[in-house]
Design a protein around this motif. Structure first.
Motif, PDB file in Angstrom:
ATOM      1  N   GLY A  62      23.568 -24.691  14.089  1.00  6.01           N
ATOM      2  CA  GLY A  62      22.740 -23.507  14.295  1.00  6.01           C
ATOM      3  C   GLY A  62      23.520 -22.220  14.187  1.00  6.01           C
ATOM      4  O   GLY A  62      23.042 -21.239  13.593  1.00  6.01           O
ATOM      5  N   ILE A  63      24.743 -22.211  14.746  1.00  7.73           N
ATOM      6  CA  ILE A  63      25.580 -21.007  14.671  1.00  7.73           C
ATOM      7  C   ILE A  63      25.930 -20.700  13.221  1.00  7.73           C
ATOM      8  O   ILE A  63      25.868 -19.544  12.777  1.00  7.73           O
ATOM      9  CB  ILE A  63      26.858 -21.187  15.518  1.00  7.73           C
ATOM     10  CG1 ILE A  63      26.501 -21.266  17.005  1.00  7.73           C
ATOM     11  CG2 ILE A  63      27.846 -20.052  15.263  1.00  7.73           C
ATOM     12  CD1 ILE A  63      27.663 -21.632  17.894  1.00  7.73           C
ATOM     13  N   GLY A  64      26.295 -21.737  12.469  1.00  8.20           N
ATOM     14  CA  GLY A  64      26.611 -21.537  11.053  1.00  8.20           C
ATOM     15  C   GLY A  64      25.429 -20.965  10.284  1.00  8.20           C
ATOM     16  O   GLY A  64      25.588 -20.061   9.456  1.00  8.20           O
ATOM     17  N   SER A  65      24.232 -21.480  10.563  1.00  8.01           N
ATOM     18  CA  SER A  65      23.029 -20.968   9.895  1.00  8.01           C
ATOM     19  C   SER A  65      22.760 -19.520  10.265  1.00  8.01           C
ATOM     20  O   SER A  65      22.456 -18.687   9.406  1.00  8.01           O
ATOM     21  CB  SER A  65      21.821 -21.835  10.264  1.00  8.01           C
ATOM     22  OG  SER A  65      21.969 -23.142   9.779  1.00  8.01           O
ATOM     23  N   LEU A  66      22.870 -19.200  11.553  1.00 11.86           N
ATOM     24  CA  LEU A  66      22.591 -17.839  12.004  1.00 11.86           C
ATOM     25  C   LEU A  66      23.586 -16.835  11.428  1.00 11.86           C
ATOM     26  O   LEU A  66      23.235 -15.688  11.145  1.00 11.86           O
ATOM     27  CB  LEU A  66      22.624 -17.779  13.535  1.00 11.86           C
ATOM     28  CG  LEU A  66      21.447 -18.432  14.256  1.00 11.86           C
ATOM     29  CD1 LEU A  66      21.668 -18.420  15.759  1.00 11.86           C
ATOM     30  CD2 LEU A  66      20.145 -17.716  13.919  1.00 11.86           C
ATOM     31  N   LEU A  67      24.839 -17.268  11.251  1.00 13.87           N
ATOM     32  CA  LEU A  67      25.843 -16.371  10.679  1.00 13.87           C
ATOM     33  C   LEU A  67      25.598 -16.124   9.194  1.00 13.87           C
ATOM     34  O   LEU A  67      25.889 -15.039   8.676  1.00 13.87           O
ATOM     35  CB  LEU A  67      27.248 -16.963  10.875  1.00 13.87           C
ATOM     36  CG  LEU A  67      27.771 -17.008  12.314  1.00 13.87           C
ATOM     37  CD1 LEU A  67      29.107 -17.731  12.364  1.00 13.87           C
ATOM     38  CD2 LEU A  67      27.911 -15.597  12.884  1.00 13.87           C
ATOM     39  N   THR A  68      25.059 -17.115   8.500  1.00 13.52           N
ATOM     40  CA  THR A  68      24.900 -17.018   7.050  1.00 13.52           C
ATOM     41  C   THR A  68      23.589 -16.371   6.630  1.00 13.52           C
ATOM     42  O   THR A  68      23.540 -15.665   5.625  1.00 13.52           O
ATOM     43  CB  THR A  68      24.987 -18.429   6.424  1.00 13.52           C
ATOM     44  OG1 THR A  68      26.171 -19.060   6.872  1.00 13.52           O
ATOM     45  CG2 THR A  68      25.007 -18.345   4.920  1.00 13.52           C
ATOM     46  N   MET A  69      22.528 -16.623   7.383  1.00 11.00           N
ATOM     47  CA  MET A  69      21.204 -16.143   6.972  1.00 11.00           C
ATOM     48  C   MET A  69      21.162 -14.639   6.692  1.00 11.00           C
ATOM     49  O   MET A  69      20.620 -14.216   5.660  1.00 11.00           O
ATOM     50  CB  MET A  69      20.160 -16.511   8.028  1.00 11.00           C
ATOM     51  CG  MET A  69      19.683 -17.948   7.925  1.00 11.00           C
ATOM     52  SD  MET A  69      18.453 -18.345   9.181  1.00 11.00           S
ATOM     53  CE  MET A  69      17.941 -19.964   8.606  1.00 11.00           C
ATOM     54  N   PRO A  70      21.704 -13.786   7.565  1.00 12.85           N
ATOM     55  CA  PRO A  70      21.634 -12.346   7.265  1.00 12.85           C
ATOM     56  C   PRO A  70      22.391 -11.945   6.005  1.00 12.85           C
ATOM     57  O   PRO A  70      22.068 -10.950   5.361  1.00 12.85           O
ATOM     58  CB  PRO A  70      22.269 -11.706   8.509  1.00 12.85           C
ATOM     59  CG  PRO A  70      22.134 -12.727   9.588  1.00 12.85           C
ATOM     60  CD  PRO A  70      22.289 -14.042   8.885  1.00 12.85           C
ATOM     61  N   LEU A  71      23.430 -12.734   5.631  1.00 11.20           N
ATOM     62  CA  LEU A  71      24.225 -12.411   4.444  1.00 11.20           C
ATOM     63  C   LEU A  71      23.638 -12.991   3.163  1.00 11.20           C
ATOM     64  O   LEU A  71      23.926 -12.510   2.065  1.00 11.20           O
ATOM     65  CB  LEU A  71      25.654 -12.944   4.613  1.00 11.20           C
ATOM     66  CG  LEU A  71      26.509 -12.286   5.706  1.00 11.20           C
ATOM     67  CD1 LEU A  71      27.792 -13.081   5.902  1.00 11.20           C
ATOM     68  CD2 LEU A  71      26.831 -10.844   5.336  1.00 11.20           C
TER      69      LEU A  71
END
Length: 388
Positions: A62-71
């Motif tokens: 989940g952390i990996g997804s949240l970090l990538t989604m905005p970029l």
């Protein structure tokens, strides 16, 4: 000016092949997620870790997804949906065998962070491409697109059981086959993906503002309800209603089947009855479903309640992703990742919030809270329809 003209020409050239390419990546995302699920107990066994440690590891996704989604929206705008989706699809497929081999907790952490990152990229960018596809076609496509994610999940979960249980393959061999299917579908779809993905001159990141905030809150509630059904539906059946543990998974199965059925027919229903009727009526149906689950111990009515929740919730996210293509407060490549991030916060934080609330009160009261959130979702939807 020339770039804008090229963008217009490319948009006008979007057709059926592009739409099926988008569906293909929705399938890959759902298939990859489902192919990872059976590997979780194997990871726990291989690393010899307790449930709480496993929970921390799974949080890395989940952390990996949240970090990538905005970029991811900025990457799509700069390099095009084609490059981002093809790269992310292949990397997600390659990560599955790697996750079968990670030897320690500290090697699993970066692997799961990266796996979550590519999963988040696919989730965001495939929705950007779907919004562009649908807007160019002039027809409703989004519910059917999202149905392919669910179909990928069902197929991925089912095939793993067939390969391991019926054919006697090892988990690694089964995972390699799954990875091969993902790469094959990604490669076939690649040539038809869009080579643009929004405003290349826009910001890298932007806080959601305007009507996008409303859409993000609606997505957050919708994903929170889905996460609660996944993690707490079975617990509700066994602890509150006294069902046998063997039936714990039936609540989410009924809910998921209802969502899939509704999404397969959702585009036609929205075209026929209008998005307001489908969304506000769907929220009312979901609320009725929660009332059935909360108030009756009868098994038939209980499962009817979970089915109603699934039917009522199915088209909320697809319809509001469609609406992102019609708003003018944010570019698509920024609006879609912003809403996806808020939605992901709902599916990650929701089960924990429900657990905390249930601990302080009761699980029955927590389901009452979910029913109230569905009513809030309907109110936010009605306000949003007035603005777009």
């Amino acid at each position: 000016m020339e770039a804008k003209e090229n963008h217009t020409v490319e948009t006008s050239a979007i057709g059926v092949p592009q739409q099926w390419a988008t569906r293909g990546l929705f399938f890959v995302g759902g298939f990859g997620s489902a192919s990872w699920a059976p590997l979780v107990p194997l990871l726990k066994q291989r690393l010899a870790i307790a449930e709480d440690t496993l929970g921390l590891l799974l949080l890395c996704i989940g952390i990996g997804s949240l970090l990538t989604m905005p970029l991811s929206g900025a990457l799509a705008a700069k390099f095009g949906c084609r490059r981002v989706l093809t790269t992310a699809g292949v990397l997600m497929a390659l990560m599955l065998p790697i996750l079968c081999l990670v030897p320690s907790f500290w090697s699993a952490v970066p692997a799961l962070l990266f796996f979550g990152a590519v999963m988040g990229s696919i989730d965001s960018v495939v929705n950007i491409q779907a919004v562009i596809d649908e807007k160019a076609s002039g027809r409703r496509l989004m519910s059917g697109m999202h149905a392919l994610w669910s179909i990928g999940g069902f197929v991925g979960a089912g095939l793993f059981g067939v390969w391991v249980s019926m054919l006697g393959l090892t988990p690694m061999a089964s995972t390699l086959i799954a990875s091969g299917i993902m790469i094959l579908v990604t490669a076939i779809a690649a040539r038809h993906h869009l080579n643009f993905g929004g405003d290349p001159g826009g910001k890298l990141l932007a806080m959601p503002h305007g009507i996008v905030v409303f859409v993000g809150i609606i997505a957050c509630i919708a994903f929170l309800v889905e996460g609660a059904m996944m993690d707490w539906g079975g617990v509700f059946l066994t602890t509150v209603r006294g069902f046998d543990l063997s039936l714990a998974g039936t609540a989410f199965t009924v809910f998921s089947a209802a969502m899939l059925i509704m999404r397969l027919f959702g585009d036609r229903l929205v075209q026929r009855f209008g998005q307001k009727v489908i969304i506000i009526g769907g929220c009312a149906l979901a609320f009725l479903g929660f009332l059935l689950v909360i108030l009756t111990p009868n098994a038939f009515l209980l499962f009817a309640g979970f089915f109603c929740i699934g039917i009522g919730s199915a088209n909320v996210v697809p319809v509001f992703y469609t609406m992102l293509g019609r708003q003018h407060d944010m570019p698509i490549n920024l609006a879609v990742p912003a809403v996806s991030t808020l939605g992901y916060l709902g599916i990650l934080a929701g089960p924990a919030v429900i657990g905390f609330f249930a601990h302080q009160t009761s699980l029955l009261a927590a389901f009452c809270l979910l029913a109230g959130l569905v009513l809030l979702e309907a109110l936010m939807a009605a306000l949003t329809f007035r603005r777009i």
